[in-house]
Scaffold this motif. Structure first.
Motif, PDB file in Angstrom:
ATOM      1  N   ARG A   1       0.863  -1.182   0.000  1.00 38.62           N
ATOM      2  CA  ARG A   1       0.000   0.000   0.000  1.00 38.62           C
ATOM      3  C   ARG A   1       0.898   1.231   0.000  1.00 38.62           C
ATOM      4  N   HIS A   2       0.639   2.121  -0.926  1.00 37.95           N
ATOM      5  CA  HIS A   2       1.476   3.308  -1.098  1.00 37.95           C
ATOM      6  C   HIS A   2       0.604   4.544  -1.210  1.00 37.95           C
ATOM      7  N   TYR A   3       1.236   5.690  -1.075  1.00 33.77           N
ATOM      8  CA  TYR A   3       0.640   6.978  -1.431  1.00 33.77           C
ATOM      9  C   TYR A   3      -0.609   7.317  -0.613  1.00 33.77           C
ATOM     10  N   ALA A   4      -0.796   6.676   0.546  1.00 34.07           N
ATOM     11  CA  ALA A   4      -2.093   6.707   1.221  1.00 34.07           C
ATOM     12  C   ALA A   4      -2.261   7.886   2.172  1.00 34.07           C
ATOM     13  N   PRO A   5      -3.424   8.541   2.147  1.00 31.32           N
ATOM     14  CA  PRO A   5      -3.760   9.566   3.135  1.00 31.32           C
ATOM     15  C   PRO A   5      -4.144   8.909   4.455  1.00 31.32           C
ATOM     16  N   LYS A   6      -4.330   9.732   5.483  1.00 31.51           N
ATOM     17  CA  LYS A   6      -4.729   9.193   6.787  1.00 31.51           C
ATOM     18  C   LYS A   6      -6.168   8.690   6.755  1.00 31.51           C
ATOM     19  N   ALA A   7      -7.008   9.361   5.992  1.00 35.11           N
ATOM     20  CA  ALA A   7      -8.417   8.989   5.913  1.00 35.11           C
ATOM     21  C   ALA A   7      -8.609   7.697   5.130  1.00 35.11           C
ATOM     22  N   GLU A   8      -9.757   7.082   5.324  1.00 30.54           N
ATOM     23  CA  GLU A   8     -10.119   5.916   4.507  1.00 30.54           C
ATOM     24  C   GLU A   8     -10.496   6.394   3.110  1.00 30.54           C
ATOM     25  N   LEU A   9      -9.806   5.885   2.115  1.00 28.50           N
ATOM     26  CA  LEU A   9     -10.044   6.279   0.724  1.00 28.50           C
ATOM     27  C   LEU A   9     -10.746   5.151  -0.020  1.00 28.50           C
ATOM     28  N   ILE A  10     -11.843   5.492  -0.689  1.00 26.23           N
ATOM     29  CA  ILE A  10     -12.588   4.513  -1.486  1.00 26.23           C
ATOM     30  C   ILE A  10     -12.779   5.095  -2.881  1.00 26.23           C
ATOM     31  N   MET A  11     -12.445   4.292  -3.901  1.00 25.49           N
ATOM     32  CA  MET A  11     -12.629   4.714  -5.280  1.00 25.49           C
ATOM     33  C   MET A  11     -13.905   4.087  -5.835  1.00 25.49           C
TER      34      MET A  11
ATOM     35  N   VAL B   1      -9.914  14.865   7.484  1.00 25.54           N
ATOM     36  CA  VAL B   1     -11.161  14.223   7.063  1.00 25.54           C
ATOM     37  C   VAL B   1     -11.144  12.747   7.449  1.00 25.54           C
ATOM     38  N   ASP B   2     -12.328  12.180   7.620  1.00 26.62           N
ATOM     39  CA  ASP B   2     -12.444  10.762   7.992  1.00 26.62           C
ATOM     40  C   ASP B   2     -12.534   9.849   6.776  1.00 26.62           C
ATOM     41  N   TYR B   3     -13.189  10.339   5.718  1.00 30.01           N
ATOM     42  CA  TYR B   3     -13.375   9.546   4.506  1.00 30.01           C
ATOM     43  C   TYR B   3     -13.057  10.383   3.272  1.00 30.01           C
ATOM     44  N   ILE B   4     -12.495   9.742   2.262  1.00 31.42           N
ATOM     45  CA  ILE B   4     -12.298  10.364   0.958  1.00 31.42           C
ATOM     46  C   ILE B   4     -12.929   9.453  -0.080  1.00 31.42           C
ATOM     47  N   TYR B   5     -13.807  10.006  -0.908  1.00 34.21           N
ATOM     48  CA  TYR B   5     -14.440   9.249  -1.977  1.00 34.21           C
ATOM     49  C   TYR B   5     -13.932   9.785  -3.312  1.00 34.21           C
ATOM     50  N   GLY B   6     -13.444   8.907  -4.154  1.00 34.84           N
ATOM     51  CA  GLY B   6     -12.803   9.352  -5.377  1.00 34.84           C
ATOM     52  C   GLY B   6     -13.385   8.775  -6.646  1.00 34.84           C
ATOM     53  N   GLU B   7     -13.376   9.586  -7.697  1.00 36.20           N
ATOM     54  CA  GLU B   7     -13.699   9.110  -9.034  1.00 36.20           C
ATOM     55  C   GLU B   7     -12.499   8.356  -9.608  1.00 36.20           C
TER      56      GLU B   7
ATOM     57  N   ALA C   1      -5.766   3.608  -1.919  1.00 37.40           N
ATOM     58  CA  ALA C   1      -7.022   3.149  -1.331  1.00 37.40           C
ATOM     59  C   ALA C   1      -6.916   1.750  -0.738  1.00 37.40           C
ATOM     60  N   GLY C   2      -5.740   1.140  -0.847  1.00 35.16           N
ATOM     61  CA  GLY C   2      -5.617  -0.235  -0.367  1.00 35.16           C
ATOM     62  C   GLY C   2      -6.494  -1.178  -1.159  1.00 35.16           C
ATOM     63  N   TYR C   3      -6.685  -0.866  -2.454  1.00 34.00           N
ATOM     64  CA  TYR C   3      -7.492  -1.657  -3.387  1.00 34.00           C
ATOM     65  C   TYR C   3      -8.987  -1.628  -3.055  1.00 34.00           C
ATOM     66  N   ARG C   4      -9.422  -0.566  -2.344  1.00 30.82           N
ATOM     67  CA  ARG C   4     -10.861  -0.370  -2.110  1.00 30.82           C
ATOM     68  C   ARG C   4     -11.456   0.271  -3.348  1.00 30.82           C
ATOM     69  N   LEU C   5     -12.090  -0.523  -4.186  1.00 34.05           N
ATOM     70  CA  LEU C   5     -12.694  -0.051  -5.428  1.00 34.05           C
ATOM     71  C   LEU C   5     -14.105  -0.613  -5.534  1.00 34.05           C
ATOM     72  N   GLU C   6     -15.102   0.250  -5.562  1.00 32.36           N
ATOM     73  CA  GLU C   6     -16.498  -0.185  -5.642  1.00 32.36           C
ATOM     74  C   GLU C   6     -17.044   0.034  -7.048  1.00 32.36           C
ATOM     75  N   GLN C   7     -17.647  -1.019  -7.600  1.00 25.75           N
ATOM     76  CA  GLN C   7     -18.304  -0.930  -8.902  1.00 25.75           C
ATOM     77  C   GLN C   7     -19.728  -0.446  -8.709  1.00 25.75           C
ATOM     78  N   VAL C   8     -20.096   0.594  -9.441  1.00 21.75           N
ATOM     79  CA  VAL C   8     -21.459   1.146  -9.258  1.00 21.75           C
ATOM     80  C   VAL C   8     -22.142   1.316 -10.608  1.00 21.75           C
TER      81      VAL C   8
END
Length: 360
Positions: free
Chosen positions: A247-257, A328-334, A353-360
């Motif tokens: 895991r690289h480049y990570a912010p403190k907040a939980e990042l979800i793409m 911030v606590d959460y970051i949501y990304g495009e 994001a630690g491979y947190r990627l949601e398909q929508v």
């Protein structure tokens, strides 16, 4: 340990040639004597040590809190110096050096015996590059040795694009920070492995696959580059270059793409923003100029415009660190898929994001 900060920004109004020369001579001496110096390149700030000194390599890993099997990139100031660092340099590898050096391209080659395995993460190959930045090139010349330098941040955090970012992570951990102003590109170099049957991209960057193909023909892309989960890479995967496995480049907040159509992504992120607000959490959004108006709640930040991917790459790490400052606590990304810099940006964000990627 006391960390000294010296100025070296050639474009700054303070610039005096004699002072610049003195500062760079001092920085080179620190490297030569086994110390660590953070310095600017055209991509991000690097944390430099003597690439031929295994103790310096160990200091780099310790300062960053970095796994010792994650190879360091060796920086040189002249193409001719590659002959001392690597062996079996192919014709195609030389063509890449001539075309892209100095510049944001790192080339994996078989290492010469002079390079300790502590520098290469235990591998028989070496990652080699010639940066395109006057401060970096001057530092290497003054040091009189090749300089091993990963990004000058604590392991896992967003890479630094200013001396201020370096100071946040490295004060008290290293000997010196050379402040050369903000970097020009904002994401790390492209890495290409030239030791196999087919040249293979191990990390995407400013030098794209298309650019490389124009020079040497066939180029493959390693499975770790576009992986959307750690399972795609494999638990026993051994990284041959920085930024491939961990895991690289990570912010403190939980990042979800979020991946999907523009409408679906915006709807999914807006739901998450409302949920965070309801729970008393602080949330942020990474979007672009084209989509910023689609979001109504939370801290909305455009990373740039999709029409100019360079703006997205340039702002990426600065924005992630800005979110850290905002707590911030959460970051949501495009998502930012593409064949050029978009691929590089997405590679960084998926790992952040630690491979947190949601398909929508």
């Amino acid at each position: 340990m006391d960390t000294i900060i010296v100025k070296a920004d050639l474009s700054n109004e303070w610039y005096v040639p004699e002072v610049w020369e003195k500062n760079m001579s001092h920085a080179g001496r620190v490297i030569r004597e086994g110390g660590l110096v953070a310095f600017p390149t055209e991509t991000v700030y690097g944390l430099g040590g003597n690439a031929l000194d295994k103790r310096a390599a160990e200091k780099i890993y310790r300062a960053k809190g970095r796994p010792s099997d994650n190879p360091l990139i060796v920086h040189i100031s002249r193409i001719s110096q590659a002959e001392n660092i690597a062996v079996n340099i192919s014709h195609d590898a030389r063509r890449l050096m001539e075309e892209f050096w100095p510049g944001p391209l790192t080339i994996i080659l078989d290492k010469a015996d002079i390079v300790p395995k502590e520098t290469t993460g235990g591998l028989d190959t070496v990652a080699l590059r010639m940066p395109n930045h006057p401060v970096a090139l001057k530092l290497i010349e003054e040091a009189g040795v090749p300089v091993a330098a990963p990004s000058a941040n604590l392991s896992g955090k967003p890479s630094p694009t200013t001396a201020g970012h370096v100071a946040e992570d490295m004060m008290g951990r290293i000997n010196m920070i050379v402040d050369g102003g903000a970097v020009a590109i904002g994401i790390e170099s492209t890495i290409i492995d030239m030791t196999g049957a087919v040249p293979t991209i191990l990390r995407p960057g400013f030098v794209t696959v298309e650019m490389l193909k124009k020079v040497i023909g066939a180029v493959e892309v390693d499975k770790a580059v576009d992986a959307k989960s750690i399972e795609e890479i494999g638990g026993d995967y051994r990284p041959k270059a920085p930024g491939m496995k961990y895991r690289h480049y990570a912010p403190k907040a939980e990042l979800i793409m979020f991946e999907g159509s523009v409408e679906n992504v915006a709807a999914a992120i807006n739901r998450k923003l409302k949920e965070a607000e309801k729970n008393g959490k602080k949330a942020a959004v990474i979007c672009t100029d084209e989509t910023e108006s689609l979001y109504k709640n939370g801290c909305i930040k455009s990373i740039g415009t999709r029409a100019e991917e360079e703006t997205i790459a340039y702002n990426l790490y600065h924005l992630l660190r800005e979110f850290d400052d905002m707590e911030v606590d959460y970051i949501y990304g495009e998502t930012f898929y593409g064949t050029g810099l978009g691929q590089a940006v997405m590679n960084r964000l998926i790992k952040a994001a630690g491979y947190r990627l949601e398909q929508v």
